[in-house]
Design an enzyme around this catalytic site. Structure first.
Site, PDB file in Angstrom:
ATOM      1  CG  HIS A   1      -0.376  -0.314   2.500  1.00  0.00           C
ATOM      2  ND1 HIS A   1       0.442   0.838   3.079  1.00  0.00           N
ATOM      3  CD2 HIS A   1      -0.275  -1.178   3.302  1.00  0.00           C
ATOM      4  CE1 HIS A   1       0.761   0.487   4.221  1.00  0.00           C
ATOM      5  NE2 HIS A   1       0.416  -0.695   4.603  1.00  0.00           N
TER       6      HIS A   1
ATOM      7  CG  HIS B   1       4.114  -1.401   2.392  1.00  0.00           C
ATOM      8  ND1 HIS B   1       2.730  -2.040   2.174  1.00  0.00           N
ATOM      9  CD2 HIS B   1       4.483  -1.905   3.566  1.00  0.00           C
ATOM     10  CE1 HIS B   1       2.471  -2.956   3.110  1.00  0.00           C
ATOM     11  NE2 HIS B   1       3.201  -2.826   3.970  1.00  0.00           N
TER      12      HIS B   1
ATOM     13  CE  LYS C   1      -2.470   3.153  12.350  1.00  0.00           C
ATOM     14  NZ  LYS C   1      -2.266   2.495  13.680  1.00  0.00           N
TER      15      LYS C   1
ATOM     16  CE  LYS D   1      -6.271  -5.646   4.803  1.00  0.00           C
ATOM     17  NZ  LYS D   1      -6.096  -7.059   4.735  1.00  0.00           N
TER      18      LYS D   1
ATOM     19  CB  CYS E   1       1.519  -7.827  20.192  1.00  0.00           C
ATOM     20  SG  CYS E   1       0.578  -7.117  18.652  1.00  0.00           S
TER      21      CYS E   1
ATOM     22  CG  HIS F   1      -0.740  -4.366  15.353  1.00  0.00           C
ATOM     23  ND1 HIS F   1       0.525  -3.910  16.180  1.00  0.00           N
ATOM     24  CD2 HIS F   1      -0.351  -4.382  14.170  1.00  0.00           C
ATOM     25  CE1 HIS F   1       1.473  -4.182  15.223  1.00  0.00           C
ATOM     26  NE2 HIS F   1       0.837  -4.269  13.940  1.00  0.00           N
TER      27      HIS F   1
ATOM     28  CB  CYS G   1       4.336  -5.783  17.991  1.00  0.00           C
ATOM     29  SG  CYS G   1       3.149  -4.322  18.027  1.00  0.00           S
TER      30      CYS G   1
ATOM     31  CB  CYS H   1      -1.178  -4.139  20.851  1.00  0.00           C
ATOM     32  SG  CYS H   1      -0.077  -3.313  19.557  1.00  0.00           S
TER      33      CYS H   1
END
Length: 512
Positions: free
Chosen positions: A18, A21, A297, A300, A126, A146, A129, A143
């Protein structure tokens, strides 16, 4: 040293790429291209991290074997980077036999050194992570990165004796110039290092918990933990234990470009591992900010995870590369807004730079049969151009990409103003052909320098400009030592009017 070795974090192959990246990979590509512009030989490494629990689970959900799953996703990353004009020298995959061998030998070396021991551990793990968390790291029991509760894990694993290297790490982190940037990130790492809860860490998992990974040598019920596997890619790619000459040439890495969330692993765990196997630590770790999409942020659930290939099809690679680094400060969080991108690219690339080139080449074509006249170019404008180029280089070496772009567009703006103020078309009507030619030639020299400075960021656009200005040299072979860079556009050179180098992005075409 006339070499430069730059790496990125390798992307986890549990999903397709995405824009987040892409941000990091484009940045590393810009840095690699810039170092080539400086005349250095460059090695640029990126790749995919292909082992671990998340990959195992994602493959199962997709009805594929882990091998099939990572092959599919690795190809997506490669294609996305190709479309974005990202040109690594090597794309490493952690499932390669060469890498597996290096990881196992690194483990064995640390074990032989006495830095690895077996012990039992109970902790909160996690999966997102790929790390053990402490109670104080959690927010309302989950977390914070996540949004999931970690699992309590009790296992017998191998541990790395980080405690043996804290003093050496402290000395390295406090050295100058700073080995971690931005400076604030170095202070965060130093604070983490002083935390009494940062102790020896697990470097393997039980095969009952993780099967998709590199086995511990001579102990198949233990699998080497993902961070040891992933971090080692940087020395594998350089040739460690497989190509001694290559490794000697490229290591230490001049720069690790990583996201700010994994600074601890790169500035504490990784150098400690290197110290353990008697390999030099990297020169610099840079932890960049994150990219949001339209102020939010990526998620999905929100449906705002942007596919780089889709963006390239719609807007072109140069547009994406330009906006991400002209509009955002690399060491801080930034944003990708399609409306802002369209506005900035149309204003700067189409109107500012593209129209300047079109005007100059058209005037040269009509009045000099496309041949640059033998005239005295405006030294004041050329000096101003060199001042801006100096500012650009100062900003680039500090990874201040947005400020570097601004320095380039100071040249473009001044060239446009110079043409508007001196009106060469009016000079031609008055019979002052030489004076008008000097104005156009000067503007072209300014434009040529602007295009070369922009080349690390907008390689296709810059190549088109250089071509229309009559240069036949491949853009990638031009450096600051080349006559094409150092000298004004020469008399007698034939320019080429090939139409707009950057077409305006029409907003109505952006509607779904």
């Amino acid at each position: 040293m006339n070499k430069y070795y730059v790496t990125t974090a390798i992307d986890y192959a549990n999903a397709a790429p995405h824009i987040g990246h892409a941000y990091e990979k484009i940045a590393a590509d810009i840095i690699a291209r810039y170092q080539k512009l400086l005349g250095k030989e460059v090695f640029f490494l990126t790749g995919t991290d292909e082992h671990g629990i998340k990959v195992e689970k994602a493959a199962k959900a997709a009805g594929l074997t882990p091998e099939q799953f990572v092959d599919n996703n690795a190809s997506k990353f490669k294609e996305a980077w190709k479309r974005l004009l990202i040109e690594p020298n090597y794309f490493i995959r952690t499932t390669e036999d060469r890498h597996k061998n290096v990881v196992q030998q690194v483990f064995s070396k640390m074990l032989a050194k006495g830095d690895v021991y077996k012990g039992s551990y109970t902790g909160l793990y996690c999966e997102g992570c790929e790390d053990f968390l402490r109670e104080r790291d959690l927010v309302n029991g989950v977390c914070p990165n996540h949004k999931a509760a970690p699992k309590e894990v009790k296992e017998e694993n191998y541990f790395f004796r980080l405690s043996s290297y804290k003093d050496k790490l402290r000395t390295w982190l406090n050295s100058e110039p700073s080995p971690v940037l931005p400076i604030g990130r170095r202070q965060e790492v130093l604070n983490q290092l002083e935390d009494p809860e940062l102790t020896d860490f697990s470097i393997t998992r039980s095969r009952s918990a993780l099967t998709w990974g590199i086995p511990v040598p001579n102990e198949p019920d233990q699998v080497i933990y993902v961070w040891i596997d992933a971090l080692t890619n940087y020395i594998t790619g350089a040739g460690y234990l497989s190509d001694e000459e290559s490794f000697k040439k490229w290591w230490p890495a001049d720069l690790h470009v990583i996201g700010k969330d994994i600074t601890k692993f790169h500035a504490i765990y990784w150098p400690a591992m290197l110290m353990s196997i008697d390999v030099q630590v990297p020169n610099l770790v840079f932890g960049h900010g994150f990219i949001t999409v339209e102020g939010q942020k990526m998620s999905k659930t929100l449906g705002n995870v942007l596919d780089p290939i889709w963006l390239c099809d719609k807007y072109g690679a140069d547009s994406i590369r330009y906006f991400l680094f002209a509009a955002n400060t690399f060491d801080q969080d930034g944003d990708f807004s399609r409306a802002d991108m369209i506005n900035q690219c149309n204003s700067h690339l189409a109107n500012g730079l593209g129209n300047l080139l079109n005007r100059a080449v058209s005037l040269m074509e009509r009045n000099f049969e496309s041949k640059v006249p033998d005239v005295i170019q405006d030294q004041k404008c050329l000096s101003m151009t060199e001042e801006c180029a100096t500012k650009y280089h100062e900003m680039m070496v500090q990874f201040e990409f947005a400020k570097a772009v601004r320095a380039v567009f100071d040249i473009v703006d001044e060239a446009n103003k110079y043409i508007n103020d001196n009106k060469p078309w009016a000079l031609f009507k008055e019979g002052k052909k030489e004076e008008g030619g000097a104005v156009i030639a000067t503007a072209m020299s300014m434009m040529k320098k602007a295009a070369l400075l922009l080349a690390p960021i907008t390689p296709d656009l810059s190549a088109k400009i250089i071509d229309q200005l009559g240069y036949d040299t491949e853009l990638s072979s031009i450096s600051v030592n080349s006559p094409e860079y150092k000298n004004p556009i020469p008399a007698g050179q034939l320019v080429r009017n090939k139409g707009p180098v950057f077409k305006r992005i029409e907003e109505e075409k952006d509607k779904e």
